[in-house]
Each structure stands twice: as structure tokens, then as C-alpha cells.
Design an enzyme around this catalytic site. Structure first.
Site, PDB file in Angstrom:
ATOM      1  CB  CYS A  61      -0.910  -0.092   1.219  1.00  0.00           C
ATOM      2  SG  CYS A  61      -1.232   1.396   2.130  1.00  0.00           S
ATOM      3  CB  CYS A  76       1.318   0.967   4.099  1.00  0.00           C
ATOM      4  SG  CYS A  76      -0.468   0.844   4.360  1.00  0.00           S
TER       5      CYS A  76
END
Length: 142
Positions: free
Chosen positions: A60, A63
Site C-alpha cells: 500500500c 503504508c
């Protein structure tokens, strides 16, 4: 006569065996108590820290942006709070207790595990440290 002579040596052997067992129990008992005392002392001296739990995934984009921030905080602020990353795509069962809706989600937990604050999305280093201060926790020098 063999029966009588065999019985005469059984009693002393049994007496020695029982005595040996009693000595072994006596000698091993203090060692176990010392180990228990050490474990109790260690538990009493351990300081429970608040925890930052980041729930995300290594693929992600936000992330990935947070990964170096979390690594820095985990080493630089280890005396003030702990940092844990949970990859919810690799370990979905680990994320279930937290009831997250989006990733990344950061959870600020008290030392007893009580949730103090929840944030969804990217959260900068400065915002994380500011939130700990706002929640009443020291974060050390900047």
C-alpha cells in the site's frame, strides 16, 4: 536362608534411596524459589509502555511512506513507546480484533492495551509525536 539375607539388604537400600530422594527435593527446592523470585523481580521492574500499532500492508502506497517513519520511531523512541506494524493482507487474523476500515490505520494504545486514539491514513512523524504529547505521554527530545 537366601530369603532372609535378601531381605536384610533391601531395608538399608530403601532407606538410602528415600534419604537420597529427600535430600534431592530439599536441594532443588531453593533453586526453584530463587527462579520464581527472579521472575517476580523482573516483572515488577519492567515498565509497561504505551504502544503505536500501525495496521497496513507492504504494498500500500501510504503504508510504504510510513514504513521509514515507524522504523525510526521504533528505535529512537523505544524508551517512551513501542511500535508494531501488522500487515493486514498477509495476516488478516491479526487485524481482526482492531476492526479497521481502511489502511493504514494507527492505533495509540495505553500501557494496559486500552485504545486512546485512532487515525486512518498517512500520519507524519511530527503528528505522531504531537498526538502522544496531547495524550499525556512523554516522547523524549525531538
Amino acid at each position: 536362608m537366601t530369603t532372609t539375607s535378601s531381605r536384610t539388604w533391601i531395608r538399608p537400600v530403601l532407606a538410602v534411596a528415600v534419604l537420597g530422594l529427600a535430600i534431592a527435593v530439599f536441594l532443588l527446592r531453593p533453586a526453584a524459589q530463587d527462579g520464581d523470585n527472579q521472575a517476580q523481580h523482573q516483572a515488577a521492574t519492567e515498565v509497561l509502555l504505551p504502544q503505536l500499532v500501525d495496521l497496513g500492508a507492504d504494498k500500500c502506497v501510504p503504508c510504504k511512506m510510513m514504513a521509514p517513519i515507524l522504523e525510526e520511531l521504533a528505535t529512537e523512541k523505544a524508551a517512551y513507546f513501542s511500535v508494531q506494524f501488522i500487515d493486514v493482507w498477509k495476516f488478516p487474523e491479526a487485524a481482526q480484533p482492531y476492526n479497521i476500515r481502511v489502511i493504514p490505520t494507527q492505533l495509540f494504545l495505553a500501557p494496559d492495551g486500552t485504545e486512546l486514539f485512532r487515525h486512518e491514513g498517512f500520519f507524519s512523524r511530527e503528528e505522531i509525536l504531537s498526538k502522544w504529547t496531547e495524550l499525556g505521554y512523554a516522547t523524549g527530545p525531538a
